[in-house]
Design a protein around this motif. Structure first.
Motif, PDB file in Angstrom:
ATOM      1  N   LYS A 114       0.954  -1.068  -0.052  1.00 29.55           N
ATOM      2  CA  LYS A 114      -0.368   0.379   0.208  1.00 29.55           C
ATOM      3  C   LYS A 114       1.233   1.028  -0.362  1.00 29.55           C
ATOM      4  O   LYS A 114       1.782   1.442   0.705  1.00 29.55           O
ATOM      5  N   ASN A 115       0.666   2.290  -1.585  1.00 27.15           N
ATOM      6  CA  ASN A 115       1.085   3.900  -1.234  1.00 27.15           C
ATOM      7  C   ASN A 115       2.712   3.178  -1.125  1.00 27.15           C
ATOM      8  O   ASN A 115       3.746   4.122  -0.311  1.00 27.15           O
ATOM      9  N   LEU A 116       3.702   2.001  -1.413  1.00 25.95           N
ATOM     10  CA  LEU A 116       5.169   2.296  -1.266  1.00 25.95           C
ATOM     11  C   LEU A 116       5.580   3.109  -1.915  1.00 25.95           C
ATOM     12  O   LEU A 116       5.585   3.210  -3.730  1.00 25.95           O
ATOM     13  N   LYS A 117       6.627   3.703  -1.333  1.00 24.49           N
ATOM     14  CA  LYS A 117       7.894   4.390  -2.249  1.00 24.49           C
ATOM     15  C   LYS A 117       9.595   4.319  -1.413  1.00 24.49           C
ATOM     16  O   LYS A 117       9.012   3.798  -0.556  1.00 24.49           O
ATOM     17  N   GLN A 118       9.938   4.142  -2.429  1.00 26.69           N
ATOM     18  CA  GLN A 118      11.274   3.989  -2.673  1.00 26.69           C
ATOM     19  C   GLN A 118      12.283   5.177  -3.409  1.00 26.69           C
ATOM     20  O   GLN A 118      11.648   4.855  -4.245  1.00 26.69           O
ATOM     21  N   HIS A 119      12.394   6.342  -2.262  1.00 28.47           N
ATOM     22  CA  HIS A 119      12.924   7.568  -2.444  1.00 28.47           C
ATOM     23  C   HIS A 119      14.612   7.618  -2.452  1.00 28.47           C
ATOM     24  O   HIS A 119      14.906   7.385  -1.387  1.00 28.47           O
ATOM     25  N   PHE A 120      15.339   8.204  -4.195  1.00 30.68           N
ATOM     26  CA  PHE A 120      16.809   7.555  -3.293  1.00 30.68           C
ATOM     27  C   PHE A 120      16.900   9.490  -3.319  1.00 30.68           C
ATOM     28  O   PHE A 120      17.239   9.941  -4.813  1.00 30.68           O
ATOM     29  N   LYS A 121      18.142  10.038  -2.681  1.00 29.09           N
ATOM     30  CA  LYS A 121      18.651  10.944  -2.768  1.00 29.09           C
ATOM     31  C   LYS A 121      19.891  10.916  -3.721  1.00 29.09           C
ATOM     32  O   LYS A 121      21.256  10.338  -3.515  1.00 29.09           O
ATOM     33  N   THR A 122      19.775  11.123  -4.025  1.00 30.98           N
ATOM     34  CA  THR A 122      21.193  12.213  -5.559  1.00 30.98           C
ATOM     35  C   THR A 122      22.086  12.655  -5.446  1.00 30.98           C
ATOM     36  O   THR A 122      23.212  12.965  -6.219  1.00 30.98           O
ATOM     37  N   GLY A 123      21.854  13.777  -4.808  1.00 30.76           N
ATOM     38  CA  GLY A 123      22.443  15.412  -4.587  1.00 30.76           C
ATOM     39  C   GLY A 123      21.560  15.881  -3.208  1.00 30.76           C
ATOM     40  O   GLY A 123      20.947  15.314  -2.276  1.00 30.76           O
ATOM     41  N   ARG A 124      22.288  17.178  -3.209  1.00 29.50           N
ATOM     42  CA  ARG A 124      21.873  17.340  -1.400  1.00 29.50           C
ATOM     43  C   ARG A 124      20.901  18.023  -1.889  1.00 29.50           C
ATOM     44  O   ARG A 124      19.830  18.250  -1.431  1.00 29.50           O
ATOM     45  N   HIS A 125      20.018  18.497  -3.229  1.00 31.77           N
ATOM     46  CA  HIS A 125      18.640  19.126  -3.490  1.00 31.77           C
ATOM     47  C   HIS A 125      18.078  18.000  -4.456  1.00 31.77           C
ATOM     48  O   HIS A 125      16.751  18.389  -4.829  1.00 31.77           O
ATOM     49  N   SER A 126      18.371  17.138  -4.714  1.00 33.16           N
ATOM     50  CA  SER A 126      17.701  16.032  -5.023  1.00 33.16           C
ATOM     51  C   SER A 126      17.577  14.968  -5.059  1.00 33.16           C
ATOM     52  O   SER A 126      18.436  13.930  -4.197  1.00 33.16           O
ATOM     53  N   THR A 127      16.406  13.988  -6.006  1.00 33.49           N
ATOM     54  CA  THR A 127      15.742  12.872  -5.145  1.00 33.49           C
ATOM     55  C   THR A 127      15.169  12.219  -6.537  1.00 33.49           C
ATOM     56  O   THR A 127      14.438  12.955  -7.590  1.00 33.49           O
ATOM     57  N   VAL A 128      15.428  11.091  -6.792  1.00 34.49           N
ATOM     58  CA  VAL A 128      14.869  10.133  -7.188  1.00 34.49           C
ATOM     59  C   VAL A 128      14.219   9.270  -6.855  1.00 34.49           C
ATOM     60  O   VAL A 128      13.880   8.829  -5.507  1.00 34.49           O
ATOM     61  N   LYS A 129      12.577   9.338  -7.803  1.00 36.62           N
ATOM     62  CA  LYS A 129      11.235   8.584  -7.278  1.00 36.62           C
ATOM     63  C   LYS A 129      11.343   7.495  -7.923  1.00 36.62           C
ATOM     64  O   LYS A 129      10.917   7.235  -8.761  1.00 36.62           O
ATOM     65  N   ALA A 130      12.056   6.622  -7.698  1.00 37.89           N
ATOM     66  CA  ALA A 130      12.638   4.867  -8.496  1.00 37.89           C
ATOM     67  C   ALA A 130      11.119   4.149  -7.491  1.00 37.89           C
ATOM     68  O   ALA A 130       9.988   4.246  -9.180  1.00 37.89           O
ATOM     69  N   VAL A 131      10.285   4.254  -6.600  1.00 38.43           N
ATOM     70  CA  VAL A 131       8.933   3.470  -6.548  1.00 38.43           C
ATOM     71  C   VAL A 131       8.060   5.138  -5.854  1.00 38.43           C
ATOM     72  O   VAL A 131       8.423   5.897  -5.174  1.00 38.43           O
ATOM     73  N   ASP A 132       6.491   5.444  -6.451  1.00 36.24           N
ATOM     74  CA  ASP A 132       5.872   6.401  -6.063  1.00 36.24           C
ATOM     75  C   ASP A 132       4.620   6.434  -5.463  1.00 36.24           C
ATOM     76  O   ASP A 132       4.097   6.603  -6.598  1.00 36.24           O
ATOM     77  N   GLY A 133       4.167   5.176  -4.971  1.00 39.05           N
ATOM     78  CA  GLY A 133       3.005   5.696  -4.153  1.00 39.05           C
ATOM     79  C   GLY A 133       2.229   3.639  -4.775  1.00 39.05           C
ATOM     80  O   GLY A 133       1.236   4.348  -5.720  1.00 39.05           O
ATOM     81  N   VAL A 134       2.706   2.793  -5.116  1.00 36.66           N
ATOM     82  CA  VAL A 134       2.984   1.517  -5.570  1.00 36.66           C
ATOM     83  C   VAL A 134       1.627   0.617  -4.472  1.00 36.66           C
ATOM     84  O   VAL A 134       2.259   0.489  -3.582  1.00 36.66           O
ATOM     85  N   SER A 135       0.610   0.608  -5.060  1.00 39.54           N
ATOM     86  CA  SER A 135      -0.513  -0.236  -4.402  1.00 39.54           C
ATOM     87  C   SER A 135      -1.148  -1.551  -5.110  1.00 39.54           C
ATOM     88  O   SER A 135      -1.098  -1.764  -6.089  1.00 39.54           O
ATOM     89  N   PHE A 136      -0.250  -2.506  -4.492  1.00 40.69           N
ATOM     90  CA  PHE A 136      -1.572  -4.025  -5.237  1.00 40.69           C
ATOM     91  C   PHE A 136      -1.075  -5.078  -4.138  1.00 40.69           C
ATOM     92  O   PHE A 136      -0.779  -4.762  -3.029  1.00 40.69           O
ATOM     93  N   ASP A 137      -1.935  -6.296  -4.424  1.00 40.39           N
ATOM     94  CA  ASP A 137      -2.358  -7.592  -3.449  1.00 40.39           C
ATOM     95  C   ASP A 137      -1.595  -8.744  -4.391  1.00 40.39           C
ATOM     96  O   ASP A 137      -1.981  -8.511  -5.798  1.00 40.39           O
ATOM     97  N   ILE A 138      -2.010  -9.651  -3.488  1.00 44.06           N
ATOM     98  CA  ILE A 138      -0.894 -10.551  -4.366  1.00 44.06           C
ATOM     99  C   ILE A 138      -1.455 -12.627  -3.598  1.00 44.06           C
ATOM    100  O   ILE A 138      -1.334 -11.912  -2.497  1.00 44.06           O
ATOM    101  N   TYR A 139      -2.356 -13.062  -4.787  1.00 44.18           N
ATOM    102  CA  TYR A 139      -3.617 -13.678  -4.049  1.00 44.18           C
ATOM    103  C   TYR A 139      -2.177 -15.164  -3.838  1.00 44.18           C
ATOM    104  O   TYR A 139      -1.411 -15.625  -4.725  1.00 44.18           O
ATOM    105  N   LYS A 140      -2.610 -16.002  -3.149  1.00 42.67           N
ATOM    106  CA  LYS A 140      -1.760 -16.919  -2.936  1.00 42.67           C
ATOM    107  C   LYS A 140      -1.977 -17.748  -4.225  1.00 42.67           C
ATOM    108  O   LYS A 140      -3.056 -18.120  -4.424  1.00 42.67           O
ATOM    109  N   GLY A 141      -0.662 -18.440  -4.622  1.00 42.88           N
ATOM    110  CA  GLY A 141      -0.798 -19.125  -5.134  1.00 42.88           C
ATOM    111  C   GLY A 141      -0.924 -18.407  -7.125  1.00 42.88           C
ATOM    112  O   GLY A 141      -1.162 -19.636  -7.744  1.00 42.88           O
ATOM    113  N   GLU A 142      -0.987 -17.708  -6.849  1.00 46.31           N
ATOM    114  CA  GLU A 142      -0.936 -16.862  -8.182  1.00 46.31           C
ATOM    115  C   GLU A 142       0.312 -16.164  -8.638  1.00 46.31           C
ATOM    116  O   GLU A 142       1.258 -15.911  -7.937  1.00 46.31           O
TER     117      GLU A 142
END
Length: 311
Positions: A11-39
């Protein structure tokens, strides 16, 4: 899909990496999903879209910047005791993209596969350890004579089978396969995917299958999420996504898939995705266009997609 039991909730997963003093890469920016058993849940997109980072964050190779990941109802990124962390690491395993880099060249195949058995105390004698390794090698289509060899003695496809055997050794429930076939020859890719499908049935496994090749993802996946620049732009059942793609980026990916049909190939029109053509009057939201078919869109785009479906 064998059941509707949620195995993984993101739910709303975010993974941001700082690439400098004032810059950020939003590699994952608010991702949501479910995975069901066996799929098998396919996650696709071009290089750099954030799909591999999503997988690595789920399995705790990276600490999440924000959002929640739950495995069997329990928080993945919260503080865990050594015992709980060990159990989590056993239940969730990863198959890596590069079978050359992911195997220690100084270890024999036997030691590579049995490393997890030793860490989790799943065998008590050397004979039991050897027997388990031999069984695992046969399970992935190799033979017990391979146990005492080193990774450099194997082909790419064989190394990936060793990687799969290593993941299976600790009897996981959930496997994240991070582009497991992209480094392999085309002739070997189908063999590895078929092996994964067979193992899924035999061991009741659940997969997150990460790839950039939509045609192969369709073959193995029950549902597919399409990712673009850190966001999921479309999610649907595999057949539905292929029959009725709605987001222009999904259409672009599908239009790039070649078919073994000369007439089709002569007339195939490649759709080029232009993000500047999106409606900018409001922030897009993930909306359900039809049952189990979700698209990232604005209200205006939602109406256009519904009209497209009705036509």
């Amino acid at each position: 899909m064998s059941s509707k039991e949620k195995l993984l909730e993101v739910k709303n997963l975010k993974q941001h990496f700082k690439t400098g003093r004032h810059s950020t890469v939003k590699a994952v920016d608010g991702v949501s999903f479910d995975i069901y058993k066996g799929e098998t849940f396919g996650l696709v997109g071009e290089s750099g879209c954030g799909k591999s980072t999503t997988g690595r964050t789920i399995i705790r190779l990276y600490d999440a910047t924000d959002g929640d990941v739950k495995f069997k109802g329990k928080d993945v990124h919260g503080k865990k005791s050594k015992t709980n962390l060990k159990e989590f690491n056993r239940k969730m395993q990863m198959i890596f993209q590069d079978p050359y880099a992911s195997l220690n060249p100084r270890m024999t195949v036997k030691d590579i596969i049995s490393e997890g058995l030793d860490i989790h105390g799943l065998v008590s004698t050397d004979k039991e350890r050897t027997d388990r390794v031999h069984n695992l090698l046969e399970t992935v289509g190799l033979n017990k004579e391979h146990a005492n060899r080193y990774p450099h003695e194997f082909s790419g496809g064989q190394r990936q089978r060793i990687g799969i055997a290593r993941a299976l050794a600790v009897e996981p429930e959930f496997i994240i396969a991070d582009e497991p076939i992209s480094a392999l020859d085309v002739s070997i890719q189908a063999q590895v995917v078929n092996l994964m499908k067979d193992l899924q049935k035999q061991h009741e496994l659940t997969y997150l299958f990460i790839a950039h090749d939509l045609s192969m993802v369709k073959y193995i996946s029950d549902r597919i999420a399409v990712m673009y620049f850190g966001k999921i732009v479309e999610l649907a059942d595999s057949d539905e996504l292929y029959r009725n793609p709605l987001h222009p980026y999904t259409k672009s990916l599908l239009s790039a898939i070649p078919l073994p049909d000369p007439d089709y190939e002569r007339n195939r029109t490649r759709i080029v995705y232009d993000p500047s053509k999106h409606d900018t009057s409001e922030e897009p939201e993930f909306r359900e266009i039809r049952p189990n078919h979700w698209v990232l869109c604005t209200t205006k785009e939602l109406e256009a997609y519904k009209q497209e479906i009705n036509n």
